[in-house]
Design an enzyme around this catalytic site. Structure first.
Site, PDB file in Angstrom:
ATOM      1  N   ARG A  12      -0.720  23.025 -14.755  1.00 29.37           N
ATOM      2  CA  ARG A  12       0.175  21.942 -15.205  1.00 29.37           C
ATOM      3  C   ARG A  12      -0.038  21.616 -16.682  1.00 29.37           C
ATOM      4  NH1 ARG A  12       2.062  16.756 -11.462  1.00 29.37           N
ATOM      5  NH2 ARG A  12       3.432  15.841 -12.997  1.00 29.37           N
ATOM      6  N   LYS A  59       9.635  23.189 -13.808  1.00 25.67           N
ATOM      7  CA  LYS A  59       8.754  22.035 -13.569  1.00 25.67           C
ATOM      8  C   LYS A  59       8.253  22.054 -12.121  1.00 25.67           C
ATOM      9  CE  LYS A  59       6.914  17.895 -14.271  1.00 25.67           C
ATOM     10  NZ  LYS A  59       6.947  16.629 -14.929  1.00 25.67           N
ATOM     11  N   GLU A  73      12.618  18.901 -23.989  1.00 26.73           N
ATOM     12  CA  GLU A  73      11.912  19.326 -22.774  1.00 26.73           C
ATOM     13  C   GLU A  73      12.538  20.591 -22.173  1.00 26.73           C
ATOM     14  OE1 GLU A  73       9.073  18.115 -21.906  1.00 26.73           O
ATOM     15  OE2 GLU A  73       9.136  16.438 -23.323  1.00 26.73           O
ATOM     16  N   HIS A 117      10.468  10.363 -29.511  1.00 35.80           N
ATOM     17  CA  HIS A 117       9.629  11.268 -28.724  1.00 35.80           C
ATOM     18  C   HIS A 117      10.112  12.734 -28.775  1.00 35.80           C
ATOM     19  CE1 HIS A 117       7.063  12.531 -25.436  1.00 35.80           C
ATOM     20  NE2 HIS A 117       8.116  13.057 -24.856  1.00 35.80           N
ATOM     21  N   HIS A 138       3.149  18.922 -27.026  1.00 37.38           N
ATOM     22  CA  HIS A 138       2.941  17.492 -26.783  1.00 37.38           C
ATOM     23  C   HIS A 138       1.677  16.946 -27.442  1.00 37.38           C
ATOM     24  CE1 HIS A 138       6.280  18.001 -24.176  1.00 37.38           C
ATOM     25  NE2 HIS A 138       6.235  16.763 -23.741  1.00 37.38           N
ATOM     26  N   LYS A 185       4.157  11.766 -10.913  1.00 41.28           N
ATOM     27  CA  LYS A 185       3.306  10.935 -11.778  1.00 41.28           C
ATOM     28  C   LYS A 185       4.045   9.630 -12.038  1.00 41.28           C
ATOM     29  CE  LYS A 185       1.573  14.049 -15.142  1.00 41.28           C
ATOM     30  NZ  LYS A 185       1.020  14.080 -16.482  1.00 41.28           N
ATOM     31  N   GLU A 207      -2.832  18.326 -12.433  1.00 41.22           N
ATOM     32  CA  GLU A 207      -3.064  18.699 -13.823  1.00 41.22           C
ATOM     33  C   GLU A 207      -4.478  19.218 -14.087  1.00 41.22           C
ATOM     34  OE1 GLU A 207      -2.159  16.387 -17.868  1.00 41.22           O
ATOM     35  OE2 GLU A 207      -0.570  16.280 -16.401  1.00 41.22           O
ATOM     36  N   HIS A 232       2.392  13.915 -29.735  1.00 42.75           N
ATOM     37  CA  HIS A 232       1.897  12.549 -29.547  1.00 42.75           C
ATOM     38  C   HIS A 232       1.195  12.047 -30.800  1.00 42.75           C
ATOM     39  CE1 HIS A 232       1.882  13.193 -24.930  1.00 42.75           C
ATOM     40  NE2 HIS A 232       3.025  12.708 -25.354  1.00 42.75           N
ATOM     41  N   ARG A 237       0.814  -1.232   0.000  1.00 41.04           N
ATOM     42  CA  ARG A 237       0.000   0.000   0.000  1.00 41.04           C
ATOM     43  C   ARG A 237       0.845   1.279   0.000  1.00 41.04           C
ATOM     44  NH1 ARG A 237      -3.197  -2.991   3.733  1.00 41.04           N
ATOM     45  NH2 ARG A 237      -4.919  -3.917   2.613  1.00 41.04           N
ATOM     46  N   ASN A 262       2.102  20.735 -21.519  1.00 41.07           N
ATOM     47  CA  ASN A 262       1.764  20.010 -22.746  1.00 41.07           C
ATOM     48  C   ASN A 262       2.126  20.778 -24.016  1.00 41.07           C
ATOM     49  OD1 ASN A 262       0.735  17.826 -21.410  1.00 41.07           O
ATOM     50  ND2 ASN A 262      -1.329  18.663 -21.280  1.00 41.07           N
TER      51      ASN A 262
HETATM   52  N1  NAD Z   1       6.233  10.683 -14.920  1.00 45.13           N
HETATM   53  C1  NAD Z   1       6.299  11.730 -15.703  1.00 45.13           C
HETATM   54  O1  NAD Z   1       5.888  12.837 -15.338  1.00 45.13           O
HETATM   55  C2  NAD Z   1       6.905  11.577 -17.066  1.00 45.13           C
HETATM   56  C3  NAD Z   1       7.182  12.716 -17.835  1.00 45.13           C
HETATM   57  C4  NAD Z   1       7.787  12.551 -19.073  1.00 45.13           C
HETATM   58  C5  NAD Z   1       8.104  11.283 -19.522  1.00 45.13           C
HETATM   59  N2  NAD Z   1       7.818  10.191 -18.751  1.00 45.13           N
HETATM   60  C6  NAD Z   1       8.171   8.839 -19.212  1.00 45.13           C
HETATM   61  O2  NAD Z   1       9.581   8.752 -19.322  1.00 45.13           O
HETATM   62  C7  NAD Z   1       9.902   7.734 -20.248  1.00 45.13           C
HETATM   63  C8  NAD Z   1      11.024   8.195 -21.143  1.00 45.13           C
HETATM   64  O3  NAD Z   1      12.142   8.479 -20.342  1.00 45.13           O
HETATM   65  P1  NAD Z   1      13.627   8.510 -20.936  1.00 45.13           P
HETATM   66  O4  NAD Z   1      13.639   9.285 -22.171  1.00 45.13           O
HETATM   67  O5  NAD Z   1      14.520   8.883 -19.819  1.00 45.13           O
HETATM   68  O6  NAD Z   1      13.831   6.995 -21.432  1.00 45.13           O
HETATM   69  P2  NAD Z   1      14.539   5.738 -20.769  1.00 45.13           P
HETATM   70  O7  NAD Z   1      14.348   5.667 -19.323  1.00 45.13           O
HETATM   71  O8  NAD Z   1      14.136   4.554 -21.581  1.00 45.13           O
HETATM   72  O9  NAD Z   1      16.084   6.017 -21.044  1.00 45.13           O
HETATM   73  C9  NAD Z   1      16.529   6.137 -22.361  1.00 45.13           C
HETATM   74  C10 NAD Z   1      17.693   5.199 -22.644  1.00 45.13           C
HETATM   75  O10 NAD Z   1      18.869   5.704 -22.061  1.00 45.13           O
HETATM   76  C11 NAD Z   1      19.526   4.709 -21.274  1.00 45.13           C
HETATM   77  N3  NAD Z   1      20.181   5.455 -20.197  1.00 45.13           N
HETATM   78  C12 NAD Z   1      19.601   6.052 -19.138  1.00 45.13           C
HETATM   79  N4  NAD Z   1      20.502   6.766 -18.454  1.00 45.13           N
HETATM   80  C13 NAD Z   1      21.687   6.585 -19.079  1.00 45.13           C
HETATM   81  C14 NAD Z   1      23.013   7.076 -18.865  1.00 45.13           C
HETATM   82  N5  NAD Z   1      23.277   7.946 -17.895  1.00 45.13           N
HETATM   83  N6  NAD Z   1      23.969   6.669 -19.712  1.00 45.13           N
HETATM   84  C15 NAD Z   1      23.700   5.826 -20.757  1.00 45.13           C
HETATM   85  N7  NAD Z   1      22.477   5.342 -21.024  1.00 45.13           N
HETATM   86  C16 NAD Z   1      21.490   5.740 -20.191  1.00 45.13           C
HETATM   87  C17 NAD Z   1      18.430   3.779 -20.871  1.00 45.13           C
HETATM   88  O11 NAD Z   1      18.949   2.481 -20.598  1.00 45.13           O
HETATM   89  C18 NAD Z   1      17.549   3.777 -22.107  1.00 45.13           C
HETATM   90  O12 NAD Z   1      18.061   2.896 -23.064  1.00 45.13           O
HETATM   91  C19 NAD Z   1       8.624   7.404 -21.001  1.00 45.13           C
HETATM   92  O13 NAD Z   1       8.153   6.147 -20.599  1.00 45.13           O
HETATM   93  C20 NAD Z   1       7.658   8.494 -20.576  1.00 45.13           C
HETATM   94  O14 NAD Z   1       6.324   8.038 -20.542  1.00 45.13           O
HETATM   95  C21 NAD Z   1       7.243  10.328 -17.538  1.00 45.13           C
END
Ligand code: NAD
Length: 368
Positions: free
Chosen positions: A242, A228, A187, A265, A249, A145, A238, A253, A123, A246
């Site tokens: 917030r 942020k 971003e 992305h 975005h 999130k 949101e 998307h 929980r 977007n």
């Molecule tokens: N929670 C939120 O508010 C929020 C906001 C935006 C995006 N997201 C989510 O985030 C995700 C995308 O995140 P991302 O772009 O970080 O992708 P990711 O976590 O897949 O990382 C991208 C790649 O980089 C590699 N990597 C990570 N750190 C590294 C480092 N220091 N050195 C070498 N390789 C490294 C990872 O293994 C992966 O292959 C999506 O699933 C998206 O939905 C969430």
């Protein structure tokens, strides 16, 4: 060290977002105030654990924090129910209990999956975010999130679960591949467009040298994080402000989907922002020279490579996913000036059609 408090009014779970090179070596000292039970449980994907897991574990161990490292597959495959369930089982097998502390070491994927797990394990247990991608540092790790994906779509199961701390160490970016740096840059630019034109000027000056200049990179990350944090603190769920996050975005998307996810992305969001600048000139009075400057920045950062071929009708259909949206129109974040967002409700598909045709035909007015 730069510190920003994410203050959630009337709530006990406000937390610090810390930004400093080398912060990973100070994790033990940062965790001490929480008095976390031993062992700590680190979650990382297979790539990040191979690059940085042992180093972080060694620092923790030396300071009296033994840890257990659990790993996920790389990429979106980690954001599944099967992986979360397997991690929960591993936690139980390793003696985790309802006060155990999780630490997400990775990009947005690891942060989302670990946050989701932390929010439902027994929980809810506390967790800390240690983001290792630029996108996670300036965006995903902040704001609470969490989500995993379903076969029907991304982020369809999720919770709000705030971390106890976000520790941003820009040194992690030295090993991050260029394509993933670009995702994060989109971003950072977005933060500038919606809130901080000064950030855009600084980026313009640095351009190709950004990742070689650790002090300035840290400052850029700090400014983006601050935006942020401000936005989330004002509107955690949101409901209002917030939504300005977007910017770029909504269309981004739609482009990702219409390209069957061949378009990464960051580039999809960048094209979404370029189109947003164009639409802002037409619908929100953004001066066209500001739109052109914004478009040039996006291009100079390598974010506007040519789009793969896609059907404009499909992009429009994705924007107006259901009949209700077709009738009521789409809510769009626009800019009346750089740094001054306005939310325009009910933009109709017929208003968007010329924009999508300009975009796919390479004729956006902000890109001479
Ligand atoms: N929670 C939120 O508010 C929020 C906001 C935006 C995006 N997201 C989510 O985030 C995700 C995308 O995140 P991302 O772009 O970080 O992708 P990711 O976590 O897949 O990382 C991208 C790649 O980089 C590699 N990597 C990570 N750190 C590294 C480092 N220091 N050195 C070498 N390789 C490294 C990872 O293994 C992966 O292959 C999506 O699933 C998206 O939905 C969430």
């Amino acid at each position: 060290m730069r510190e920003i408090l994410l203050d959630l009014p009337g709530r006990p779970d406000s937390y610090q977002v810390l930004v400093a090179p080398g912060l990973r070596r100070r994790l033990p000292e940062l965790l001490t105030p929480f008095n976390p039970p031993r062992p700590l449980f680190l979650v990382s994907d297979q790539r990040v654990s191979g690059l940085h897991g042992a180093g972080v574990q060694a620092e923790l161990q030396a300071a009296g924090y033994p840890s257990i490292l659990l790993t996920t597959p790389v990429g979106e495959r980690a954001k599944t129910w099967a992986v979360v369930q397997r991690l929960a089982r591993e936690l139980l097998a390793r003696g985790a209990h309802r006060r155990s502390f999780l630490l997400a070491l990775g990009g947005g994927v690891v942060g989302d999956a670990t946050g989701f797990l932390a929010s439902i394990f027994m929980r809810g247990v506390p967790f800390v975010q240690v983001p290792t991608t630029l996108l996670a540092m300036v965006d995903a790790a902040i704001g609470g999130k969490t989500a995993i994906n379903l076969p029907q779509g991304k982020n369809l199961l999720g919770t709000f679960h705030q971390p106890r701390l976000v520790a941003v160490d820009p040194e992690f970016l030295q090993t991050l591949p260029q394509a993933h740096r670009r995702n994060g840059l989109a971003e950072v630019l977005k933060a500038g467009f919606i809130r901080d034109p000064e950030l855009l000027y600084r980026l313009e000056v640095l351009r190709g040298r950004l990742f070689q200049d650790l002090p300035r990179l840290t400052e850029i990350i700090y400014r983006s994080v601050a935006i942020k944090v401000q936005v989330v603190a004002a509107d955690e769920r949101e409901g209002g402000l917030r939504r300005i996050l977007n910017f770029g975005h909504t269309l981004g998307h739609a482009l990702e989907q219409a390209s069957h996810y061949r378009l990464p992305h960051g580039r999809a969001v960048a094209w979404g922002m370029a189109a947003g600048l164009d639409l802002s000139v037409h619908l929100a009075g953004l001066p066209s020279e500001e739109a052109r400057w914004g478009g040039r920045l996006l291009r100079d950062f390598g974010l506007l490579r040519p789009l793969p071929a896609m059907d404009p009708q499909r992009v429009l259909a994705t924007l107006a996913v259901d009949k209700k949206r077709q009738e009521e129109g789409v809510a769009f974040v626009l800019l009346s000036r750089l740094g001054e967002p306005v939310i325009r409700e009910g933009v109709s598909v017929s208003e968007l059609a010329p924009l999508v045709f300009r975009l796919l035909g390479g004729k956006l007015t902000c890109l001479p």
